[in-house]
Motif scaffolding. Structure first.
Motif, PDB file in Angstrom:
ATOM      1  N   LEU A   1      76.774  16.227 -13.568  1.00 53.42           N
ATOM      2  CA  LEU A   1      76.382  14.813 -13.669  1.00 53.42           C
ATOM      3  C   LEU A   1      76.000  14.307 -12.285  1.00 53.42           C
ATOM      4  CD1 LEU A   1      79.456  13.507 -15.729  1.00 53.42           C
ATOM      5  CD2 LEU A   1      77.203  14.141 -16.617  1.00 53.42           C
ATOM      6  N   LEU A   2      74.822  13.770 -12.170  1.00 50.13           N
ATOM      7  CA  LEU A   2      74.395  13.163 -10.903  1.00 50.13           C
ATOM      8  C   LEU A   2      73.581  11.921 -11.242  1.00 50.13           C
ATOM      9  CD1 LEU A   2      74.234  13.424  -7.778  1.00 50.13           C
ATOM     10  CD2 LEU A   2      72.067  14.622  -8.116  1.00 50.13           C
ATOM     11  N   ARG A   3      74.228  10.782 -11.162  1.00 53.03           N
ATOM     12  CA  ARG A   3      73.506   9.556 -11.512  1.00 53.03           C
ATOM     13  C   ARG A   3      72.447   9.247 -10.461  1.00 53.03           C
ATOM     14  NH1 ARG A   3      77.713   4.910 -13.569  1.00 53.03           N
ATOM     15  NH2 ARG A   3      78.634   6.033 -15.315  1.00 53.03           N
ATOM     16  N   ILE A   4      71.285   8.837 -10.944  1.00 54.74           N
ATOM     17  CA  ILE A   4      70.237   8.405 -10.025  1.00 54.74           C
ATOM     18  C   ILE A   4      70.539   6.970  -9.559  1.00 54.74           C
ATOM     19  CG2 ILE A   4      68.674   7.593 -11.882  1.00 54.74           C
ATOM     20  CD1 ILE A   4      67.441   9.525  -8.827  1.00 54.74           C
ATOM     21  N   GLU A   5      71.424   6.287 -10.267  1.00 54.80           N
ATOM     22  CA  GLU A   5      71.870   4.894 -10.006  1.00 54.80           C
ATOM     23  C   GLU A   5      70.796   3.870 -10.356  1.00 54.80           C
ATOM     24  OE1 GLU A   5      74.905   5.017  -9.748  1.00 54.80           O
ATOM     25  OE2 GLU A   5      75.480   6.728  -8.533  1.00 54.80           O
ATOM     26  N   THR A   6      69.559   4.107  -9.923  1.00 57.17           N
ATOM     27  CA  THR A   6      68.377   3.383 -10.392  1.00 57.17           C
ATOM     28  C   THR A   6      67.193   4.280 -10.093  1.00 57.17           C
ATOM     29  OG1 THR A   6      66.834   1.561 -10.041  1.00 57.17           O
ATOM     30  CG2 THR A   6      68.274   2.103  -8.190  1.00 57.17           C
ATOM     31  N   SER A   7      66.216   4.291 -11.003  1.00 54.16           N
ATOM     32  CA  SER A   7      65.045   5.145 -10.774  1.00 54.16           C
ATOM     33  C   SER A   7      64.045   4.454  -9.851  1.00 54.16           C
ATOM     34  CB  SER A   7      64.372   5.473 -12.115  1.00 54.16           C
ATOM     35  OG  SER A   7      63.880   4.282 -12.713  1.00 54.16           O
ATOM     36  N   GLN A   8      64.329   3.197  -9.471  1.00 48.05           N
ATOM     37  CA  GLN A   8      63.379   2.438  -8.651  1.00 48.05           C
ATOM     38  C   GLN A   8      63.771   2.544  -7.182  1.00 48.05           C
ATOM     39  OE1 GLN A   8      60.579   1.174 -10.418  1.00 48.05           O
ATOM     40  NE2 GLN A   8      61.702   2.686 -11.637  1.00 48.05           N
ATOM     41  N   GLU A   9      62.895   3.195  -6.413  1.00 48.17           N
ATOM     42  CA  GLU A   9      63.277   3.569  -5.048  1.00 48.17           C
ATOM     43  C   GLU A   9      63.636   2.366  -4.178  1.00 48.17           C
ATOM     44  OE1 GLU A   9      60.664   6.388  -3.189  1.00 48.17           O
ATOM     45  OE2 GLU A   9      61.972   6.520  -1.414  1.00 48.17           O
ATOM     46  N   ALA A  10      62.891   1.256  -4.289  1.00 46.98           N
ATOM     47  CA  ALA A  10      63.178   0.097  -3.422  1.00 46.98           C
ATOM     48  C   ALA A  10      64.561  -0.472  -3.752  1.00 46.98           C
ATOM     49  CB  ALA A  10      62.102  -0.967  -3.601  1.00 46.98           C
ATOM     50  N   LEU A  11      64.882  -0.522  -5.038  1.00 47.69           N
ATOM     51  CA  LEU A  11      66.204  -1.029  -5.446  1.00 47.69           C
ATOM     52  C   LEU A  11      67.299  -0.062  -4.984  1.00 47.69           C
ATOM     53  CD1 LEU A  11      67.675  -3.282  -7.066  1.00 47.69           C
ATOM     54  CD2 LEU A  11      67.366  -1.865  -9.118  1.00 47.69           C
ATOM     55  N   TYR A  12      67.000   1.237  -5.097  1.00 49.20           N
ATOM     56  CA  TYR A  12      67.949   2.259  -4.625  1.00 49.20           C
ATOM     57  C   TYR A  12      68.250   2.029  -3.144  1.00 49.20           C
ATOM     58  CZ  TYR A  12      70.029   6.884  -3.870  1.00 49.20           C
ATOM     59  OH  TYR A  12      70.895   7.905  -3.565  1.00 49.20           O
ATOM     60  N   ARG A  13      67.185   1.773  -2.375  1.00 47.96           N
ATOM     61  CA  ARG A  13      67.385   1.573  -0.927  1.00 47.96           C
ATOM     62  C   ARG A  13      68.210   0.325  -0.654  1.00 47.96           C
ATOM     63  NH1 ARG A  13      62.104   1.289   0.807  1.00 47.96           N
ATOM     64  NH2 ARG A  13      61.061   3.030  -0.188  1.00 47.96           N
ATOM     65  N   SER A  14      68.101  -0.673  -1.519  1.00 49.57           N
ATOM     66  CA  SER A  14      68.818  -1.930  -1.271  1.00 49.57           C
ATOM     67  C   SER A  14      70.335  -1.790  -1.474  1.00 49.57           C
ATOM     68  CB  SER A  14      68.268  -3.048  -2.173  1.00 49.57           C
ATOM     69  OG  SER A  14      68.761  -2.897  -3.495  1.00 49.57           O
ATOM     70  N   ILE A  15      70.788  -0.733  -2.136  1.00 55.19           N
ATOM     71  CA  ILE A  15      72.234  -0.589  -2.383  1.00 55.19           C
ATOM     72  C   ILE A  15      72.830   0.638  -1.683  1.00 55.19           C
ATOM     73  CG2 ILE A  15      72.259  -1.919  -4.536  1.00 55.19           C
ATOM     74  CD1 ILE A  15      72.303   0.783  -6.072  1.00 55.19           C
ATOM     75  N   HIS A  16      72.016   1.268  -0.825  1.00 55.22           N
ATOM     76  CA  HIS A  16      72.516   2.431  -0.071  1.00 55.22           C
ATOM     77  C   HIS A  16      72.150   2.290   1.400  1.00 55.22           C
ATOM     78  CE1 HIS A  16      72.220   4.183  -4.210  1.00 55.22           C
ATOM     79  NE2 HIS A  16      73.350   4.732  -3.846  1.00 55.22           N
ATOM     80  N   PRO A  17      72.944   2.901   2.290  1.00 55.12           N
ATOM     81  CA  PRO A  17      72.559   2.922   3.707  1.00 55.12           C
ATOM     82  C   PRO A  17      71.268   3.715   3.878  1.00 55.12           C
ATOM     83  CG  PRO A  17      74.828   3.697   3.386  1.00 55.12           C
ATOM     84  CD  PRO A  17      74.207   3.597   2.040  1.00 55.12           C
ATOM     85  N   SER A  18      70.611   3.532   5.027  1.00 51.81           N
ATOM     86  CA  SER A  18      69.269   4.113   5.184  1.00 51.81           C
ATOM     87  C   SER A  18      69.284   5.643   5.247  1.00 51.81           C
ATOM     88  CB  SER A  18      68.595   3.539   6.427  1.00 51.81           C
ATOM     89  OG  SER A  18      69.448   3.734   7.533  1.00 51.81           O
ATOM     90  N   ASP A  19      70.434   6.243   5.540  1.00 46.03           N
ATOM     91  CA  ASP A  19      70.435   7.714   5.588  1.00 46.03           C
ATOM     92  C   ASP A  19      70.670   8.355   4.210  1.00 46.03           C
ATOM     93  OD1 ASP A  19      73.063   6.867   5.393  1.00 46.03           O
ATOM     94  OD2 ASP A  19      73.863   8.530   6.585  1.00 46.03           O
ATOM     95  N   HIS A  20      70.857   7.543   3.165  1.00 43.25           N
ATOM     96  CA  HIS A  20      70.985   8.093   1.810  1.00 43.25           C
ATOM     97  C   HIS A  20      69.582   8.148   1.212  1.00 43.25           C
ATOM     98  CE1 HIS A  20      75.074   7.185   2.632  1.00 43.25           C
ATOM     99  NE2 HIS A  20      75.508   6.992   1.408  1.00 43.25           N
ATOM    100  N   ARG A  21      69.070   9.357   1.006  1.00 44.67           N
ATOM    101  CA  ARG A  21      67.660   9.467   0.613  1.00 44.67           C
ATOM    102  C   ARG A  21      67.469   9.648  -0.891  1.00 44.67           C
ATOM    103  NH1 ARG A  21      66.055  13.907   2.742  1.00 44.67           N
ATOM    104  NH2 ARG A  21      63.994  13.635   1.849  1.00 44.67           N
ATOM    105  N   PHE A  22      66.673   8.743  -1.463  1.00 40.56           N
ATOM    106  CA  PHE A  22      66.346   8.785  -2.892  1.00 40.56           C
ATOM    107  C   PHE A  22      65.733  10.141  -3.255  1.00 40.56           C
ATOM    108  CE2 PHE A  22      63.277   7.771  -6.345  1.00 40.56           C
ATOM    109  CZ  PHE A  22      64.163   7.274  -7.275  1.00 40.56           C
ATOM    110  N   GLN A  23      64.839  10.618  -2.380  1.00 43.45           N
ATOM    111  CA  GLN A  23      64.153  11.877  -2.683  1.00 43.45           C
ATOM    112  C   GLN A  23      65.145  13.034  -2.820  1.00 43.45           C
ATOM    113  OE1 GLN A  23      60.862  12.061  -3.457  1.00 43.45           O
ATOM    114  NE2 GLN A  23      61.318  14.178  -4.053  1.00 43.45           N
ATOM    115  N   ASN A  24      66.220  12.977  -2.046  1.00 36.84           N
ATOM    116  CA  ASN A  24      67.195  14.070  -2.141  1.00 36.84           C
ATOM    117  C   ASN A  24      67.926  14.057  -3.485  1.00 36.84           C
ATOM    118  OD1 ASN A  24      68.352  16.423  -1.000  1.00 36.84           O
ATOM    119  ND2 ASN A  24      70.231  15.275  -0.578  1.00 36.84           N
ATOM    120  N   ARG A  25      68.128  12.835  -4.027  1.00 37.01           N
ATOM    121  CA  ARG A  25      68.699  12.749  -5.391  1.00 37.01           C
ATOM    122  C   ARG A  25      67.781  13.442  -6.386  1.00 37.01           C
ATOM    123  NH1 ARG A  25      73.502   9.409  -7.084  1.00 37.01           N
ATOM    124  NH2 ARG A  25      74.419  10.086  -5.143  1.00 37.01           N
ATOM    125  N   LEU A  26      66.472  13.086  -6.291  1.00 34.96           N
ATOM    126  CA  LEU A  26      65.506  13.673  -7.228  1.00 34.96           C
ATOM    127  C   LEU A  26      65.476  15.186  -7.075  1.00 34.96           C
ATOM    128  CD1 LEU A  26      62.428  11.280  -6.878  1.00 34.96           C
ATOM    129  CD2 LEU A  26      64.062  11.384  -8.753  1.00 34.96           C
TER     130      LEU A  26
END
Ligand code: 5AD
Ligand code: FES
Length: 369
Positions: free
Chosen positions: A150-175
């Protein structure tokens, strides 16, 4: 109510009229029973460590929260809890912890998996929920006996993802991590939080299309819940807003069932944190998986991802009996001792094989299509 297009999804999620919602949830339940049957499968959840190197803005066990008493269970204690869950007729368990990628941790998890495999003769299904890892790590854990992740994407929308994570947490790495898991052969689950500040129903509808595009086997979703010791403690919150998030999450379960049909959908613990019958209501809206906490009681209070987490003091046996009764009370059957793979997974993996006709005795040439 057909849920076949993006605008159908948006309309169903946006409609908070109680009668319309009741119709939608009823259809979610009927669709669940038609697609995956009346059986609700159990996963025993073991939260074996709250040590986390990440710092998600919403999460109570983020690395910067100094108020958390950190723990990591002993490997043999984890195997004991897994064996106990097996004795109590759990067909599979979920091992969850904060995220770590260091060598010691990777070895530790591998050791735990091998112990569990030995203790239960390989009969207990094991799902991992341990965050983003390298392909080598995922492969080692797969070879040591884990078969779902199980690995939640938390939100599929990258800008929203960035708004709830520090800048070193990369959306692309989740994908990329989701791709790695699938390529290794795991059954893959993902999911989102519902009611994240700034999230729209269109964002959630895009999440549903994302689940489809990712061809996921399992879904775990729950309402966003404010945790007081996090940077999101000041997020707008009220009784009314919590109720809105809860109902939106129920509609999201029904919509995902109606749109995706044959996947496993968990009735998340966060649903119960917002409503005493939250998980049963999620089952009645189309979910078919329930994950009772089987972590030994002393540790649970230290694993609070959000405020008001339920079941901090019940023993694993209490949780199981309580939940079985709850499942029967709504006319479903608890699915004991079964791994409970989603029909989606069976179709995803078996259909291409059947289509290729791999029956014994048949010799196929490479270009024999
Ligand atoms: N509210 C709701 N869900 C949360 N999670 C973490 N923190 C919160 C919160 N404050 C969820 C995330 C994560 C899962 C393990 O718990 O979706 O993936
Ligand atoms: Fe631990 Fe997000 S804070 S993974």
């Amino acid at each position: 109510m057909a849920i076949a297009t993006f605008s159908d999804i948006v309309a169903a999620l946006a409609n908070d009229d109680p009668e319309a919602e009741a119709v939608l949830l009823g259809e979610g339940l009927a669709c669940r029973r038609a697609q995956v049957g009346p059986t609700v499968f159990f996963r025993g959840l073991i939260e074996f460590s709250n040590v986390c190197r990440k710092d998600c803005h919403y999460c109570g066990i983020r690395r910067s929260n100094r108020r958390v008493q950190r723990y990591t269970m002993d490997p043999e204690a984890i195997a004991d809890d897994a064996a106990l869950a097996f004795e109590q007729q759990y067909g599979s368990i979920v091992l969850q912890s904060g995220e770590r990628t260091d060598r010691v941790f990777v070895d530790f998890v591998e050791d735990v998996l091998l112990r569990i495999h030995r203790r239960t003769s390989g009969l207990l299904g094991v799902t991992l929920s341990l965050g983003e890892q390298s392909v080598d790590t995922y492969r080692r854990w797969f070879e040591a006996g884990a078969h779902r992740y199980l690995l939640r994407i938390e939100t599929s929308q990258e800008a929203l993802y960035r708004s709830i994570h520090p800048s070193d947490h990369r959306f692309q790495n989740r994908l990329d991590s989701l791709d790695r898991l699938r390529s290794i052969g795991y059954q893959v689950g993902t999911g989102v939080m519902i009611g994240i500040p700034g999230q729209t129903v269109e964002d959630l509808a895009r999440d549903v299309l994302f689940f489809e595009a990712q061809d996921i086997d399992m879904l775990g979703m729950g309402p966003f819940i404010v945790h007081q010791d996090t940077p999101m403690a000041d997020a707008e919150d009220s009784e009314a807003l919590r109720a809105w998030r809860f109902h939106l999450a129920l509609r999201m379960v029904a919509v995902c069932r109606l749109y995706l049909k044959d996947v496993n959908i968990a009735a998340s613990t966060a649903m119960q944190a917002l409503h005493p019958q939250g998980r049963e209501m999620a089952l009645q809206a189309g979910a078919n998986i329930i994950m009772p906490n089987v972590t030994r009681v002393g540790y649970r209070e230290h694993y609070q991802l959000y405020d008001n987490k339920p079941c901090l003091t019940e023993s694993p046996g209490d949780c199981r009996d309580c939940i079985r009764a709850r499942i029967r009370s709504v006319g479903d059957e608890p699915g004991d001792l079964s791994w409970g793979d989603s029909p989606h997974y069976a179709r995803r993996v078996l259909d291409p094989l059947l289509a290729r006709d791999v029956s014994p005795g048949r010799v196929s040439e490479p270009d024999d299509a």
